[in-house]
Write a protein that holds these residues in place. Sequence first.
Motif, short mmCIF file in Angstrom:
data_model
loop_
_atom_site.label_atom_id
_atom_site.label_comp_id
_atom_site.label_asym_id
_atom_site.label_seq_id
_atom_site.Cartn_x
_atom_site.Cartn_y
_atom_site.Cartn_z
N GLU A 43 0.84 -1.20 0.00
CA GLU A 43 0.00 0.00 0.00
C GLU A 43 0.88 1.25 0.00
O GLU A 43 1.80 1.36 0.81
CB GLU A 43 -0.89 0.00 1.24
CG GLU A 43 -1.89 1.11 1.27
CD GLU A 43 -2.80 1.04 2.50
OE1 GLU A 43 -3.76 1.81 2.53
OE2 GLU A 43 -2.55 0.22 3.40
N VAL A 44 0.60 2.16 -0.91
CA VAL A 44 1.29 3.45 -0.96
C VAL A 44 0.30 4.50 -0.49
O VAL A 44 -0.76 4.67 -1.09
CB VAL A 44 1.79 3.76 -2.39
CG1 VAL A 44 2.42 5.14 -2.44
CG2 VAL A 44 2.76 2.69 -2.86
N LEU A 45 0.64 5.20 0.57
CA LEU A 45 -0.29 6.17 1.17
C LEU A 45 -0.21 7.54 0.49
O LEU A 45 -1.22 8.20 0.35
CB LEU A 45 -0.02 6.30 2.66
CG LEU A 45 -0.15 4.99 3.45
CD1 LEU A 45 0.23 5.21 4.90
CD2 LEU A 45 -1.55 4.42 3.33
N ILE A 46 1.01 7.95 0.12
CA ILE A 46 1.21 9.24 -0.55
C ILE A 46 2.23 9.03 -1.65
O ILE A 46 3.24 8.38 -1.46
CB ILE A 46 1.73 10.32 0.43
CG1 ILE A 46 0.72 10.57 1.55
CG2 ILE A 46 2.05 11.62 -0.31
CD1 ILE A 46 1.23 11.48 2.65
N SER A 47 1.95 9.61 -2.81
CA SER A 47 2.88 9.52 -3.93
C SER A 47 2.85 10.82 -4.70
O SER A 47 1.77 11.35 -4.96
CB SER A 47 2.49 8.35 -4.85
OG SER A 47 3.31 8.33 -5.98
#
Length: 99
Positions: A43-47
């Motif tokens: 899971e990537v929360l901020i990109s």
Amino acid sequence: MSHEILVGLNVVDDLTYEDYRTAMKPMLADYQGRFGYDFKVSEVLISEGNTDINRVFTLNFTNKEKMDGFFSDPKYLLVKEKFFVKSVGSATIISSYEK
């Protein structure tokens, strides 16, 4: 002082990506490069970009010139074309820095 890059990938074919890693590791060593950290992420929360990331790792070289030589080596470019292009949907250089 060494040079390191932090990379995020969207690996879409794990088996072919592992073939890529196997094929490129001897060349990486020839250029005094190595993997520092390697993570599979769920899971990537901020990109900052608009790309998916499911793999994050660091590559460390003794200097920037070695890194540049590795990524421009014709033998590496053949391996990249054969395996990387087919197995990775997107690549993001998150950071590049002297260590």
